[in-house]
Design a protein around this motif. Structure first.
Motif, PDB file in Angstrom:
ATOM      1  N   VAL A 303       0.871  -1.175   0.000  1.00 39.61           N
ATOM      2  CA  VAL A 303       0.000   0.000   0.000  1.00 39.61           C
ATOM      3  C   VAL A 303       0.907   1.224   0.000  1.00 39.61           C
ATOM      4  CG1 VAL A 303      -1.932   1.177   1.123  1.00 39.61           C
ATOM      5  CG2 VAL A 303      -1.687  -1.294   1.350  1.00 39.61           C
ATOM      6  N   PHE A 304       1.346   1.619  -1.175  1.00 43.02           N
ATOM      7  CA  PHE A 304       2.232   2.760  -1.299  1.00 43.02           C
ATOM      8  C   PHE A 304       1.461   3.986  -1.784  1.00 43.02           C
ATOM      9  CE2 PHE A 304       6.611   0.486  -1.726  1.00 43.02           C
ATOM     10  CZ  PHE A 304       6.371  -0.127  -0.500  1.00 43.02           C
ATOM     11  N   ASP A 305       2.066   5.152  -1.629  1.00 43.72           N
ATOM     12  CA  ASP A 305       1.399   6.392  -2.038  1.00 43.72           C
ATOM     13  C   ASP A 305       0.986   6.321  -3.506  1.00 43.72           C
ATOM     14  OD1 ASP A 305       1.874   7.212   0.485  1.00 43.72           O
ATOM     15  OD2 ASP A 305       3.359   8.747  -0.003  1.00 43.72           O
ATOM     16  N   SER A 306      -0.106   6.990  -3.845  1.00 39.01           N
ATOM     17  CA  SER A 306      -0.666   6.897  -5.194  1.00 39.01           C
ATOM     18  C   SER A 306       0.052   7.789  -6.210  1.00 39.01           C
ATOM     19  CB  SER A 306      -2.158   7.251  -5.166  1.00 39.01           C
ATOM     20  OG  SER A 306      -2.347   8.554  -4.631  1.00 39.01           O
ATOM     21  N   ASP A 307       1.056   8.566  -5.773  1.00 39.88           N
ATOM     22  CA  ASP A 307       1.791   9.385  -6.739  1.00 39.88           C
ATOM     23  C   ASP A 307       2.752   8.507  -7.542  1.00 39.88           C
ATOM     24  OD1 ASP A 307       3.843   8.815  -4.968  1.00 39.88           O
ATOM     25  OD2 ASP A 307       3.904  10.815  -4.090  1.00 39.88           O
ATOM     26  N   LYS A 308       3.400   9.101  -8.530  1.00 38.81           N
ATOM     27  CA  LYS A 308       4.263   8.343  -9.436  1.00 38.81           C
ATOM     28  C   LYS A 308       5.390   7.642  -8.685  1.00 38.81           C
ATOM     29  CE  LYS A 308       6.800   8.778 -13.798  1.00 38.81           C
ATOM     30  NZ  LYS A 308       7.236   9.711 -14.882  1.00 38.81           N
ATOM     31  N   SER A 312       6.023   3.544  -8.498  1.00 42.53           N
ATOM     32  CA  SER A 312       7.317   2.981  -8.893  1.00 42.53           C
ATOM     33  C   SER A 312       7.923   2.160  -7.761  1.00 42.53           C
ATOM     34  CB  SER A 312       8.281   4.100  -9.308  1.00 42.53           C
ATOM     35  OG  SER A 312       7.807   4.772 -10.451  1.00 42.53           O
ATOM     36  N   ALA A 313       7.792   2.668  -6.528  1.00 39.40           N
ATOM     37  CA  ALA A 313       8.317   1.941  -5.366  1.00 39.40           C
ATOM     38  C   ALA A 313       7.576   0.620  -5.187  1.00 39.40           C
ATOM     39  CB  ALA A 313       8.188   2.798  -4.112  1.00 39.40           C
ATOM     40  N   ALA A 314       6.270   0.630  -5.446  1.00 33.23           N
ATOM     41  CA  ALA A 314       5.477  -0.595  -5.331  1.00 33.23           C
ATOM     42  C   ALA A 314       5.959  -1.640  -6.325  1.00 33.23           C
ATOM     43  CB  ALA A 314       4.001  -0.282  -5.557  1.00 33.23           C
ATOM     44  N   GLY A 318       7.545  -5.138  -5.272  1.00 37.29           N
ATOM     45  CA  GLY A 318       6.867  -6.353  -5.710  1.00 37.29           C
ATOM     46  C   GLY A 318       7.814  -7.337  -6.358  1.00 37.29           C
ATOM     47  N   GLU A 319       8.753  -6.822  -7.143  1.00 37.55           N
ATOM     48  CA  GLU A 319       9.732  -7.687  -7.798  1.00 37.55           C
ATOM     49  C   GLU A 319      10.583  -8.426  -6.765  1.00 37.55           C
ATOM     50  OE1 GLU A 319      11.920  -5.067 -10.303  1.00 37.55           O
ATOM     51  OE2 GLU A 319      10.276  -4.768 -11.726  1.00 37.55           O
ATOM     52  N   ILE A 320      11.023  -7.694  -5.740  1.00 34.95           N
ATOM     53  CA  ILE A 320      11.882  -8.301  -4.714  1.00 34.95           C
ATOM     54  C   ILE A 320      11.110  -9.335  -3.898  1.00 34.95           C
ATOM     55  CG2 ILE A 320      13.176  -7.817  -2.596  1.00 34.95           C
ATOM     56  CD1 ILE A 320      13.844  -5.064  -3.846  1.00 34.95           C
ATOM     57  N   LEU A 321       9.873  -9.003  -3.525  1.00 32.09           N
ATOM     58  CA  LEU A 321       9.064  -9.936  -2.734  1.00 32.09           C
ATOM     59  C   LEU A 321       8.723 -11.188  -3.538  1.00 32.09           C
ATOM     60  CD1 LEU A 321       6.725  -7.353  -1.004  1.00 32.09           C
ATOM     61  CD2 LEU A 321       8.236  -8.953   0.185  1.00 32.09           C
ATOM     62  N   ALA A 358      -7.462  -6.462  -4.386  1.00 34.72           N
ATOM     63  CA  ALA A 358      -6.351  -5.784  -5.069  1.00 34.72           C
ATOM     64  C   ALA A 358      -5.709  -6.726  -6.080  1.00 34.72           C
ATOM     65  CB  ALA A 358      -5.313  -5.326  -4.052  1.00 34.72           C
ATOM     66  N   PRO A 359      -5.237  -6.193  -7.200  1.00 34.71           N
ATOM     67  CA  PRO A 359      -4.617  -7.050  -8.216  1.00 34.71           C
ATOM     68  C   PRO A 359      -3.297  -7.635  -7.726  1.00 34.71           C
ATOM     69  CG  PRO A 359      -4.282  -4.739  -8.756  1.00 34.71           C
ATOM     70  CD  PRO A 359      -5.228  -4.772  -7.598  1.00 34.71           C
ATOM     71  N   SER A 360      -2.955  -8.796  -8.271  1.00 39.78           N
ATOM     72  CA  SER A 360      -1.653  -9.380  -7.961  1.00 39.78           C
ATOM     73  C   SER A 360      -0.570  -8.461  -8.505  1.00 39.78           C
ATOM     74  CB  SER A 360      -1.526 -10.766  -8.597  1.00 39.78           C
ATOM     75  OG  SER A 360      -1.466 -10.633 -10.012  1.00 39.78           O
ATOM     76  N   PHE A 361       0.649  -8.655  -7.991  1.00 36.24           N
ATOM     77  CA  PHE A 361       1.745  -7.802  -8.450  1.00 36.24           C
ATOM     78  C   PHE A 361       1.962  -7.929  -9.956  1.00 36.24           C
ATOM     79  CE2 PHE A 361       6.268  -7.943  -9.668  1.00 36.24           C
ATOM     80  CZ  PHE A 361       6.475  -6.569  -9.729  1.00 36.24           C
ATOM     81  N   ILE A 362       1.915  -9.169 -10.473  1.00 34.46           N
ATOM     82  CA  ILE A 362       2.150  -9.365 -11.909  1.00 34.46           C
ATOM     83  C   ILE A 362       1.066  -8.669 -12.725  1.00 34.46           C
ATOM     84  CG2 ILE A 362       2.304 -11.063 -13.762  1.00 34.46           C
ATOM     85  CD1 ILE A 362       4.767 -10.953 -12.046  1.00 34.46           C
ATOM     86  N   GLN A 363      -0.192  -8.804 -12.295  1.00 31.85           N
ATOM     87  CA  GLN A 363      -1.268  -8.126 -13.023  1.00 31.85           C
ATOM     88  C   GLN A 363      -1.098  -6.612 -12.948  1.00 31.85           C
ATOM     89  OE1 GLN A 363      -5.285  -9.385 -12.092  1.00 31.85           O
ATOM     90  NE2 GLN A 363      -6.154  -7.495 -12.911  1.00 31.85           N
TER      91      GLN A 363
END
Length: 582
Positions: A303-308, A312-314, A318-321, A358-363
């Motif tokens: 649940v990261f901030d909705s700004d750009k 990007s941080a999300a 997600g890739e690392i997790l 919420a969508p999966s990270f890949i989606q």
């Protein structure tokens, strides 16, 4: 190195419940006589990490790591043996006399950080009703319950309030500086690092304060909005998640962890009733932080901030997790920049519903990639599909990958078989061969050695009875000879439990083999243990050439040699082996 009296180590080892300690880090589940979890020392999908409460040891059948409760903490927390003993001593109420050395300095750093936490917390509680800190807390809706839960503090608007206080409490400037609490001014004098800030104590997984994060109270401050403690001997920001010590038990219960960006986001979540929440804070998400999450749950919701920057941080997180085989979802809060803003207009149930759907990270990653192109245009669809294909190659599970292939084909209008070929074409199918170590036990005599060692590890009292004639030279396998030497040394020191024997092994590979042997099932028939012992002693004592060795040894020691004499001989052999290895 600090020398801790052996009787204190024995006392702590006896009191420490390995299941209880490991449960602070891993989601253990009962599996027969053992408890099982995903191993924290290597990536795996099927749990192979076992804890045996009776023997007070752990062993992973996947990577081979093993040991006792001290070993577990040393490896997981990257601390020394004395630090692990001290940590468990505090937990189980065993006082350890303070001695000089490198490790006592580390303990002093922990102590000064604890004293600083109390100072800041008291300063906040004693602040006047009209003070800036109280006004700020009121504006953010932070009540006393939240203040106590997170042990929030206040750094007074003074240059040296903390350092003066700590000096009065007998802490040296060198220790205070080592803890990251002070810095040198342009005049060369020590000043407080945090001034006129709301402070968030940062804890390790065991609940010890290791650092602080500070938010300015000035609306138009020239200094940074947030500052954090520097890296110290006890604080490495890439290995820490804010709030983890509080959230881990709730994450196990919920089987998921909510990951947010900042300290205030965690507090806002707690205020709304979300207790399984942690924050990254002060660093990009790291592999070490992903390991922390994987120890307590298998699912994460970002649940990261909705700004750009937040989006990007999300994606990076997600890739690392995903690399740690966690199931990851990404939640972009609708109509709100962060959790605090969201909960001003929504309740807990609405948040939980959004997190569930919420969508999966890949989606999420596919949708974000496709959103950059005009999908009504052929060229746009082709470029979008080509950029999305590498995302699918990261999906290790074939069934899951198949679903995303169908999803990408549907979104871009490409044929499913074409997308499938693209994904498979460059996909590195490096299949990790799970090669098992060849069984060393190939003969009746070497198997007898193995069984004997297992029996004697569990029941060293046999060395005073049916096994009293065994000597080191009876063991032809170097591994079992080393283990027997440890058993003899343990009996000499009156250490008669397997967990204590492990602490005598200064060879990590030997310790792993000990835990492997102790966890092996079906090796000894407990109903016929006495008979099995006698039979296997006979095998190792009377194989070709051994009778002559035994007679010569007994002749030197005397036919009436006591078992203590054999123990002493074993100790001398162990010392000789250590010198030879050096």
């Amino acid at each position: 190195m600090v020398s801790i009296p052996e009787h204190i180590i024995d006392d702590i080892r006896g009191r420490a419940d390995i299941v209880e300690v490991v449960s602070d880090y891993l989601a253990l589940k009962k599996a027969g006589a053992n408890y099982r979890a995903l191993c924290p020392f290597h990536d795996e999908k099927t749990p192979s990490f076992n804890v045996n409460p009776e023997k007070r040891i752990f062993h992973c059948f996947g990577c081979g790591e093993g040991g006792n409760v001290f070993t577990f903490l040393m490896k997981l927390e990257s601390i020394s043996f004395p630090e692990a003993v001290s940590l468990l001593g505090r937990r189980y109420g065993v006082a350890i006399p303070e001695r000089g050395g490198v490790d006592s300095d580390t303990e002093k750093v922990y102590s000064v950080l604890g004293a600083a936490e109390k100072f800041y917390h008291d300063a906040l509680k004693n602040a006047g009703g009209g003070s800036k800190i109280k006004e700020y807390l009121a504006s953010r809706g932070l009540d006393n319950e939240l203040i106590e839960a997170f042990s929030l503090g206040f750094a007074p608007d003074e240059w040296d309030a903390l350092v003066i206080h700590l000096r009065k409490n007998s802490f040296s400037d060198s220790i205070i500086e080592k803890a990251g609490l002070i810095t040198k001014s342009s005049r060369g004098t020590y000043i407080d690092r945090f001034r006129n800030r709301l402070l968030f104590p940062i804890h390790d997984a065991g609940g010890r304060v290791i650092a602080f994060g500070g938010r300015t109270l000035e609306s138009n401050a020239k200094s940074a909005k947030y500052i954090n403690s520097p890296e110290t001997p006890v604080y490495h920001k890439s290995r820490v998640l804010y709030g983890y010590h509080l959230a881990k038990k709730h994450a196990r219960h919920e089987e998921a962890m909510i990951v947010v960006e900042g300290y205030m986001d965690v507090v806002a979540m707690e205020k709304a009733g979300v207790e399984n929440c942690v924050a990254v804070s002060g660093t990009a998400f790291t592999a070490e932080q992903a390991v922390l999450l994987s120890r307590v749950c298998e699912r994460a919701v970002l649940v990261f901030d909705s700004d750009k920057a937040g989006v990007s941080a999300a994606q990076r997180s997600g890739e690392i997790l995903s690399e740690r085989n966690l199931s990851v979802r990404v939640l972009v809060l609708p109509g709100a920049k962060d959790p605090d803003e969201f909960f001003k207009g929504h309740d807990l149930n609405e948040f939980l519903a959004l997190a569930k759907s919420a969508p999966s990270f890949i989606q999420f990653a596919i949708d974000r990639t496709l959103a950059e192109f005009d999908l009504s245009d052929v060229e746009g669809r082709v470029k979008a599909a080509r950029l999305a294909v590498p995302l699918l190659r990261r999906v290790k599970d074939e069934i899951e990958r198949d679903q995303y292939i169908k999803y990408l084909a549907e979104r871009t209008g490409a044929r499913e078989d074409v997308v499938r070929r693209e994904v498979a074409g460059s996909k590195a199918r490096a299949t990790a061969s799970a090669t098992k170590e060849p069984d060393k036990v190939k003969t009746a005599s070497s198997r007898a050695e193995k069984v004997l060692i297992r029996i004697l590890l569990d029941h060293p009292q046999y060395l005073g009875g049916q096994a009293k004639e065994l000597i080191l030279e009876d063991f032809t396998d170097s591994l079992y000879r080393k283990m027997f030497a440890l058993i003899l040394e343990g009996v000499r020191r009156n250490i008669r439990n397997t967990s204590g024997i492990m602490d005598l092994a200064d060879d990590e590979e030997l310790r792993r083999e000990l835990s492997r042997l102790l966890m092996e099932k079906g090796l000894v028939d407990e109903d016929n243990r006495d008979a099995a012992l006698v039979d296997h002693v006979r095998v190792v004592k009377h194989r070709p050439g051994e009778r002559r060795k035994l007679r010569e040894r007994m002749k030197l020691a005397g036919e009436t040699a006591s078992v203590e004499e054999f123990f002493n001989a074993g100790s001398k052999y162990l010392e000789a082996m250590k010198k030879k290895e050096k």
